[in-house]
Design an enzyme around this catalytic site. Structure first.
Site, PDB file in Angstrom:
ATOM      1  N   CYS A  35       0.827  -1.216   0.000  1.00 43.28           N
ATOM      2  CA  CYS A  35       0.000   0.000   0.000  1.00 43.28           C
ATOM      3  C   CYS A  35       0.858   1.262   0.000  1.00 43.28           C
ATOM      4  O   CYS A  35       0.363   2.349  -0.262  1.00 43.28           O
ATOM      5  CB  CYS A  35      -0.954   0.014   1.191  1.00 43.28           C
ATOM      6  SG  CYS A  35      -0.104   0.096   2.776  1.00 43.28           S
ATOM      7  N   ASP A  37       2.249   2.692   2.559  1.00 43.95           N
ATOM      8  CA  ASP A  37       2.160   3.486   3.794  1.00 43.95           C
ATOM      9  C   ASP A  37       3.428   3.341   4.621  1.00 43.95           C
ATOM     10  O   ASP A  37       4.043   2.280   4.654  1.00 43.95           O
ATOM     11  CB  ASP A  37       0.948   3.051   4.623  1.00 43.95           C
ATOM     12  CG  ASP A  37      -0.358   3.475   3.957  1.00 43.95           C
ATOM     13  OD1 ASP A  37      -0.289   4.079   2.877  1.00 43.95           O
ATOM     14  OD2 ASP A  37      -1.419   3.196   4.520  1.00 43.95           O
ATOM     15  N   CYS A  60      -3.003   5.567   5.464  1.00 44.60           N
ATOM     16  CA  CYS A  60      -4.461   5.576   5.457  1.00 44.60           C
ATOM     17  C   CYS A  60      -5.023   5.899   6.845  1.00 44.60           C
ATOM     18  O   CYS A  60      -4.296   5.970   7.834  1.00 44.60           O
ATOM     19  CB  CYS A  60      -4.949   4.212   5.007  1.00 44.60           C
ATOM     20  SG  CYS A  60      -4.622   2.950   6.247  1.00 44.60           S
ATOM     21  N   CYS A 104      -2.793  -2.609   8.695  1.00 40.75           N
ATOM     22  CA  CYS A 104      -2.424  -1.263   9.182  1.00 40.75           C
ATOM     23  C   CYS A 104      -2.033  -1.334  10.659  1.00 40.75           C
ATOM     24  O   CYS A 104      -1.117  -0.634  11.100  1.00 40.75           O
ATOM     25  CB  CYS A 104      -3.583  -0.289   8.996  1.00 40.75           C
ATOM     26  SG  CYS A 104      -4.389  -0.413   7.381  1.00 40.75           S
TER      27      CYS A 104
END
Ligand code: FES
Length: 137
Positions: A35, A37, A60, A104
């Site tokens: 992603c 991140d 995110c 996450c």
């Protein structure tokens, strides 16, 4: 059903502990290649206690909420307890995350472990992902 819990929304909108610690005792940076991140955690540690924790997260909403909650969970705790923090504990504290967003919370666990590893290396303490033994020399 709402996709995100109220706690996730709260920690995303009003993240706790955002920022950097200039004279941090441990810094951990991790990223997720899929992603893109990135999360960076700073720890201030005195007498084996995490007296301050801050984060910078480029990612995110779930990554920001996870960083915020994770830093809240370890502040004031001994190094050994912070090392035992799992991503699952972060998810529980946030009242859940959608399945595609569990990674996450993993980022938060990894960033804290990396910061603790940095602290251990700087202080001559043997580091293990699962346990913390011994005092800094
Ligand atoms: Fe990758 Fe949130 S989508 S950390």
């Amino acid at each position: 059903m709402a996709l995100y819990s109220e706690k996730v929304m709260d920690h995303f909108r009003n993240p706790r502990n955002v920022g950097i610690i200039e004279d941090a005792d441990g810094i951990g940076e991790v990223g997720n290649a899929k992603c893109g991140d990135i999360m960076k955690i700073y720890l201030k540690i005195e007498n084996e206690i995490i007296v301050d924790a801050k984060f910078e997260t480029f990612g995110c909403a779930s990554a920001i909420a996870s960083s915020s909650m994770a830093t809240e969970l370890i502040k004031g705790k001994p190094v050994s307890e912070a090392l035992a923090l799992t991503n699952q504990a972060v998810v529980w504290a946030l009242d859940g995350l959608p399945a595609p967003k569990i990674h996450c919370s993993v980022l938060a666990e990894e960033a804290i472990k990396k910061a603790l590893q940095d602290y251990c290396e700087k202080n001559g303490v043997e580091y293990s992902h699962n346990s913390y033994e011994g005092q800094p020399s």
